[in-house]
Design a protein around this motif. Sequence first.
Motif, short mmCIF file in Angstrom:
data_model
loop_
_atom_site.label_atom_id
_atom_site.label_comp_id
_atom_site.label_asym_id
_atom_site.label_seq_id
_atom_site.Cartn_x
_atom_site.Cartn_y
_atom_site.Cartn_z
N LEU B 110 0.40 -1.46 0.23
CA LEU B 110 -0.30 -0.03 0.16
C LEU B 110 1.14 1.28 -0.48
O LEU B 110 0.44 2.56 -0.04
CB LEU B 110 -1.02 -0.06 1.57
N ASP B 111 2.18 1.28 -0.17
CA ASP B 111 2.97 2.39 -0.25
C ASP B 111 2.62 3.39 -1.40
O ASP B 111 2.82 4.45 -0.52
CB ASP B 111 4.72 1.49 -0.57
N GLU B 112 2.31 2.77 -2.55
CA GLU B 112 1.71 3.79 -3.38
C GLU B 112 0.43 4.34 -2.93
O GLU B 112 -0.04 5.65 -3.09
CB GLU B 112 1.73 3.65 -4.94
N ALA B 113 -0.42 3.22 -2.80
CA ALA B 113 -1.87 3.76 -2.42
C ALA B 113 -1.78 4.49 -0.93
O ALA B 113 -2.30 6.15 -0.83
CB ALA B 113 -2.55 3.18 -1.56
N PHE B 114 -0.85 4.97 -0.35
CA PHE B 114 -0.81 5.79 1.17
C PHE B 114 -0.41 7.00 0.91
O PHE B 114 -1.12 8.03 1.04
CB PHE B 114 0.96 5.62 1.92
N THR B 115 0.20 7.22 -0.32
CA THR B 115 0.58 8.96 -0.75
C THR B 115 -0.50 9.03 -1.55
O THR B 115 -1.42 10.25 -1.58
CB THR B 115 1.58 9.04 -1.24
N ALA B 116 -1.18 8.93 -2.84
CA ALA B 116 -2.37 8.54 -3.89
C ALA B 116 -3.46 9.53 -2.99
O ALA B 116 -4.26 9.64 -3.52
CB ALA B 116 -2.16 7.24 -4.77
N TRP B 119 -3.76 9.12 2.41
CA TRP B 119 -3.61 8.81 4.19
C TRP B 119 -2.88 9.27 4.85
O TRP B 119 -2.82 9.26 5.96
CB TRP B 119 -3.66 7.40 3.63
N ASP B 120 -1.06 9.86 3.77
CA ASP B 120 -0.56 10.32 4.67
C ASP B 120 -0.62 11.87 5.58
O ASP B 120 -0.09 12.45 6.80
CB ASP B 120 0.82 10.54 3.30
N LYS B 121 -1.07 12.11 4.49
CA LYS B 121 -2.32 13.73 5.51
C LYS B 121 -3.26 13.40 7.20
O LYS B 121 -3.39 14.56 7.88
CB LYS B 121 -2.83 14.40 4.71
N ILE B 122 -3.56 11.90 7.07
CA ILE B 122 -4.07 11.86 8.28
C ILE B 122 -3.17 10.70 9.26
O ILE B 122 -3.08 11.13 10.26
CB ILE B 122 -5.52 11.36 7.44
N LEU B 123 -2.55 10.32 8.73
CA LEU B 123 -1.74 9.29 9.70
C LEU B 123 -1.11 9.87 9.67
O LEU B 123 -0.33 9.85 9.18
CB LEU B 123 -1.71 7.54 9.23
N ASN B 124 -0.45 9.51 11.26
CA ASN B 124 1.69 10.09 11.52
C ASN B 124 2.30 8.99 11.63
O ASN B 124 1.65 8.09 11.61
CB ASN B 124 1.42 11.00 12.88
N GLY B 344 -16.33 4.66 19.58
CA GLY B 344 -15.13 4.19 19.40
C GLY B 344 -13.54 5.23 20.07
O GLY B 344 -14.35 6.73 19.91
N VAL B 345 -12.68 5.14 19.17
CA VAL B 345 -11.05 5.22 19.27
C VAL B 345 -10.82 6.10 17.94
O VAL B 345 -10.42 5.11 16.77
CB VAL B 345 -10.35 5.02 19.82
N SER B 346 -10.75 7.66 17.62
CA SER B 346 -10.89 8.19 16.10
C SER B 346 -9.22 8.89 16.14
O SER B 346 -9.06 9.31 16.76
CB SER B 346 -12.04 8.56 15.71
N PHE B 347 -9.40 8.51 14.73
CA PHE B 347 -7.85 9.89 14.87
C PHE B 347 -8.26 11.60 14.55
O PHE B 347 -7.57 11.94 15.07
CB PHE B 347 -6.78 9.02 13.66
N GLY B 348 -8.92 11.56 14.11
CA GLY B 348 -9.11 12.67 12.66
C GLY B 348 -10.60 12.48 12.50
O GLY B 348 -10.84 13.02 12.17
N ALA B 349 -11.34 12.56 14.00
CA ALA B 349 -12.77 13.18 14.49
C ALA B 349 -12.22 14.85 14.29
O ALA B 349 -12.17 14.98 15.00
CB ALA B 349 -12.70 12.58 15.52
N ASP B 350 -14.03 15.56 14.00
CA ASP B 350 -13.46 16.91 14.40
C ASP B 350 -14.38 16.81 15.29
O ASP B 350 -15.64 16.39 15.73
CB ASP B 350 -14.82 17.09 13.08
N ALA B 351 -13.21 17.07 16.21
CA ALA B 351 -13.81 16.98 17.77
C ALA B 351 -15.56 18.24 17.74
O ALA B 351 -15.51 18.06 19.01
CB ALA B 351 -12.62 17.80 18.80
N ALA B 352 -15.37 19.24 17.43
CA ALA B 352 -16.61 19.82 16.85
C ALA B 352 -18.13 19.09 16.92
O ALA B 352 -19.33 19.62 18.07
CB ALA B 352 -16.72 20.72 16.64
N ILE B 369 -1.81 10.81 23.59
CA ILE B 369 -0.93 9.54 23.64
C ILE B 369 -0.03 9.28 22.65
O ILE B 369 1.25 8.55 22.61
CB ILE B 369 -1.61 8.15 24.31
N ALA B 370 -0.53 8.83 21.25
CA ALA B 370 -0.11 8.78 20.26
C ALA B 370 0.23 10.15 19.79
O ALA B 370 1.85 10.03 19.14
CB ALA B 370 -1.65 8.33 19.07
N ASP B 371 0.72 11.46 19.98
CA ASP B 371 0.96 12.63 19.43
C ASP B 371 2.31 12.19 20.47
O ASP B 371 3.16 12.97 19.77
CB ASP B 371 0.46 13.47 20.49
#
Lengths: 293, 422
Positions: B110-116, B119-124, B344-352, B369-371
């Motif tokens: 999934l290396d190519e898909a990751f940037t294409a 997903w790289d903008k969401i996952l650190n 659930g435990v989300s990565f990129g939820a809109d807190a508002a 924790i993740a940060d």
Amino acid sequence: MANVGVLTGTPAKVARPHARQRAPMRWVVLGLLLLLLAFTLFPFFLALINAVKPGPDYLRGGPLSIPTSIQFDSIIKFWGQADYSRKLLNSVIISASVSVLAVIISLFNAYALGIGRVRGSTIILAILLLGTMVPQESIVYPIYWMAKSVGLYDTQLAVIIVLAVLQSAFGTYLLSSVMSTFPREILEAAEIDGASRWQVLTLVVVPIMQPTLMVLGTFFFIWTWNEFLIPVIMLISNNNQTVSVAMGLTRGQNMSDPTLQAAAGLLGIAPTVIFFLIFQRTLTRGIVAGAVK
Amino acid sequence: MTTTLPRLALAAVSALTLMSSAALAQGTTFNIWWFEGAESAQGLTWTKALEELKANHPDVTVNFEQKTFDQMQQSGSMILNSAEAPDILEYNKGNATAGLVASQGLLTNLDEAFTAEGWDKILNEGQLVLSRYDELGVYGSGSIWGISTYGEYVSAYYNIDAFEKAGVKVPTTLEELTAAFDVFKAQGVTPLALGGASTSGQHLLASLAYTKADDNWVNNYQGLKAPLDGAPYLYAAQTLTDWLAKGYITKDSTGMNDDDAALQFTSGQSPVYVSGTWNLGNFSANIKDFKWGQFVIPTPKFSVGSTGNLWVIPKGSKSPELAREFISLLLSTKYQTEQANNGGVSFGADAAQVTNPVGANASAVFKQIADKQGLGFYPDWPVPGFYDVLNQKDTGLLQGTLTPEQFVDEIKTVYDDAQASQ
């Protein structure tokens, strides 16, 4: 008159201590049996009360608490989630086919080994018996490869063939030992009457062995019903899966849902219990037939 | 028998013909499997996202199958190695599972898909540690083979009502935690529910060990890079025996499993229970008698936790584009928010937009924790079979058959053996 009184009195007096002795023993035995019955039925009882117990009730009081209200949500939920009707049908198809097929294979093998004269039949039987002791985990991978290479992976046929063969190993052993004690006179009489080997089998051996065959078939059915590892490996599609595999739905990676589990347990044992009740008489008849002869 | 046999044989034959009707679907189909429970935060969210995928592609037949964890554990690699594999599926993270099938070449890179796909903008990088596996199937480096769309961590669940009644505030240091335990103990309450024979036992032990662990220790430990430095575990074992002696934990907990321990918490007997976020759904749905919350066990940096299970695309997937689209949907703010709202435990939820306090809190804690790169993973990961070893030794420790020193010695022996033989 006095004599009569004495005469009639004494036996009564003699009999009484007997009765007294027997009565407490009876009660003790009855008590023990009841206790044993309670032990046996307790898991069923637990499955039943927890299956109809509301979730919050369980979390408050645990598995032993008596439900404050009765709900069938867990059972309905499990039935729906697991597509249980389908699973039941699958299990019946697989178990019935395996039991019939395995009985037929065992019968043929045993006819050759027990009645016919095959050189090294004891060794063959010993190998078959060893075969039943091989843990299934160790043969799963070869079976998987074989099934895949002939295109039977994820089909019920694969499970039926594998289980029928596995169980007929035990069946062959059992039937051979029964058949080796088969009265030779009957066989010889049939041969003198001009019966072929096939006719001896179908017209003489099978009718006499019928109770034993029925018992064997019943056991095969129940064993197959409870089989887990081979179905879980071989049957991938939900539409092909069996009841015992569907039970896994109630256990997650880290979590389990106890009331759902109880519902699944209840639904899982119900068919076996019903099957047992239906074939109970066959079973006892078969065992009795074996014991007398 | 002569009459019943043919009849039964007939039934068997008809059964055989039934089986061969394995659906050979025509046109584009999209087969997707997961094993998260239908009512878990993940299950609810994924079902909804799949509806959207269906609506976006009306010409595609979507076949979803609810799998079981057991089944995937037993036969995951066999399925992936066959034509029966679906187009995308949830797969258990870790070396022995996702790592193994990745190294066997059964997954799509999934290396190519990751940037294409962005997903790289969401996952650190911290959220990708378990997505990457090297040629040997060891996580942490190499290509991306799977994507997780949720997190999980171990924390202390506490009974807010009981805490308020006892006048105890939420502890922020280990001293405050034991002080809180003392207050409950003085009132005749056993404060901590523990499944000594189960996951929560070893998670508590690891959480305590992580109070004495730095980056170096965790990296070495999880990476099997050096013989075990037993000091953090010794501290954890001593603390645990100390807690047992003081009555913070009941003596019964030695043989207790997690279900029973959770029951002590949910029934209100014990005000604290240390376990993972996988309890959130159950607790939210079924605890009606008291308010409850979570706090993280105070450690300098590391907590027991990780990203969740992975979405992987099998090598033979016939619709990899749709599979990628589905992962993108799950990572989108919309479904991340949805997931948090489902508890659930989300990565990129809109807190508002998150209205569910459980999910909002859990997502925030996970982010914290993740940060700080503080995911310490699970203690049983480095060594195959370590889960059972830890449970066993943990039970010995609680029973008193092992001293803390012996406990450390015994797990060190197993660990060092594995470390030396790799």
